[in-house]
Design a protein around this motif. Structure first.
Motif, PDB file in Angstrom:
ATOM      1  N   LEU A   1      40.422  27.170  37.968  1.00 17.70           N
ATOM      2  CA  LEU A   1      41.112  29.058  37.700  1.00 17.70           C
ATOM      3  C   LEU A   1      41.964  29.113  38.456  1.00 17.70           C
ATOM      4  CD1 LEU A   1      39.974  32.376  37.892  1.00 17.70           C
ATOM      5  CD2 LEU A   1      40.274  32.054  40.170  1.00 17.70           C
ATOM      6  N   GLU A   2      43.378  29.859  37.091  1.00 15.91           N
ATOM      7  CA  GLU A   2      44.197  29.932  37.319  1.00 15.91           C
ATOM      8  C   GLU A   2      44.905  30.732  38.305  1.00 15.91           C
ATOM      9  OE1 GLU A   2      47.085  29.259  33.661  1.00 15.91           O
ATOM     10  OE2 GLU A   2      46.750  26.424  34.355  1.00 15.91           O
ATOM     11  N   THR A   3      44.340  32.091  37.587  1.00 11.67           N
ATOM     12  CA  THR A   3      44.635  33.688  37.515  1.00 11.67           C
ATOM     13  C   THR A   3      43.728  34.681  37.741  1.00 11.67           C
ATOM     14  OG1 THR A   3      46.658  33.768  36.990  1.00 11.67           O
ATOM     15  CG2 THR A   3      46.263  35.953  37.926  1.00 11.67           C
ATOM     16  N   ASP A   4      43.189  35.461  38.434  1.00 19.11           N
ATOM     17  CA  ASP A   4      41.588  36.572  38.550  1.00 19.11           C
ATOM     18  C   ASP A   4      42.868  38.145  38.072  1.00 19.11           C
ATOM     19  OD1 ASP A   4      40.722  38.819  38.509  1.00 19.11           O
ATOM     20  OD2 ASP A   4      39.780  37.752  40.480  1.00 19.11           O
ATOM     21  N   LEU A   5      42.878  38.104  36.540  1.00 16.00           N
ATOM     22  CA  LEU A   5      43.628  39.108  36.230  1.00 16.00           C
ATOM     23  C   LEU A   5      43.311  40.436  36.028  1.00 16.00           C
ATOM     24  CD1 LEU A   5      44.166  37.199  32.833  1.00 16.00           C
ATOM     25  CD2 LEU A   5      45.832  37.282  33.893  1.00 16.00           C
ATOM     26  N   GLY A   6      42.613  40.372  37.176  1.00 23.13           N
ATOM     27  CA  GLY A   6      41.640  42.305  37.401  1.00 23.13           C
ATOM     28  C   GLY A   6      40.659  42.501  36.646  1.00 23.13           C
ATOM     29  N   VAL A   7      40.259  43.495  36.991  1.00 26.92           N
ATOM     30  CA  VAL A   7      39.087  44.162  36.557  1.00 26.92           C
ATOM     31  C   VAL A   7      39.863  45.521  34.880  1.00 26.92           C
ATOM     32  CG1 VAL A   7      37.383  45.637  36.499  1.00 26.92           C
ATOM     33  CG2 VAL A   7      37.989  44.205  37.951  1.00 26.92           C
ATOM     34  N   GLN A   8      39.145  45.471  33.834  1.00 28.22           N
ATOM     35  CA  GLN A   8      38.953  46.408  32.769  1.00 28.22           C
ATOM     36  C   GLN A   8      37.580  46.983  32.422  1.00 28.22           C
ATOM     37  OE1 GLN A   8      42.099  45.525  29.861  1.00 28.22           O
ATOM     38  NE2 GLN A   8      43.774  45.280  31.050  1.00 28.22           N
ATOM     39  N   GLY A   9      37.440  48.012  32.172  1.00 34.53           N
ATOM     40  CA  GLY A   9      36.534  48.807  32.698  1.00 34.53           C
ATOM     41  C   GLY A   9      35.649  47.904  32.872  1.00 34.53           C
ATOM     42  N   LEU A  10      34.348  47.192  32.538  1.00 35.68           N
ATOM     43  CA  LEU A  10      32.841  47.169  33.002  1.00 35.68           C
ATOM     44  C   LEU A  10      32.938  45.337  33.184  1.00 35.68           C
ATOM     45  CD1 LEU A  10      30.240  48.662  30.322  1.00 35.68           C
ATOM     46  CD2 LEU A  10      30.783  49.720  32.922  1.00 35.68           C
ATOM     47  N   MET A  11      34.288  44.669  32.726  1.00 40.64           N
ATOM     48  CA  MET A  11      34.595  42.896  32.383  1.00 40.64           C
ATOM     49  C   MET A  11      35.598  42.801  33.514  1.00 40.64           C
ATOM     50  SD  MET A  11      32.357  43.043  30.227  1.00 40.64           S
ATOM     51  CE  MET A  11      32.628  41.162  30.331  1.00 40.64           C
TER      52      MET A  11
END
Length: 96
Positions: free
Chosen positions: A12-22
């Motif tokens: 894992l390099e980066t958690d890009l966050g949540v968009q909608g259900l994913m």
């Protein structure tokens, strides 16, 4: 030849966050993978080694999206999706 020999581990390099259900997770292979929004990104994943194709998917979930259904699969550590007619049954093990 066992399928495990064709997989590489990526971190894992980066958690890009949540968009909608994913939730979107970027790994050291440069790819962005998705998990359910309530899950966290895995520290590492296994994916196909370069040049070996993608493999067979295993059904992990599904959800309705308007008049269609989205089928979620695990393919060598990567989440993939197929969109089918809303009244159809998701295929259990499609090839990707």
């Amino acid at each position: 030849m066992p399928l495990d020999t064709l997989a590489w581990t990526y971190h894992l390099e980066t958690d890009l966050g949540v968009q909608g259900l994913m939730r979107y997770c970027k790994y050291s292979n440069g790819k962005i993978y998705t998990v359910n929004a309530v899950e966290i990104c895995q520290i590492s994943i296994e994916d196909s080694a370069p040049g070996f194709g993608q493999g067979q998917g295993f059904l992990k979930g599904e959800y309705q999206d308007g008049m269609t259904k989205v089928c979620i699969y695990e393919v060598l550590g990567e989440r993939k999706a197929l969109r089918v007619d809303g009244t159809s049954i998701c295929p259990l093990n499609p090839r990707f």
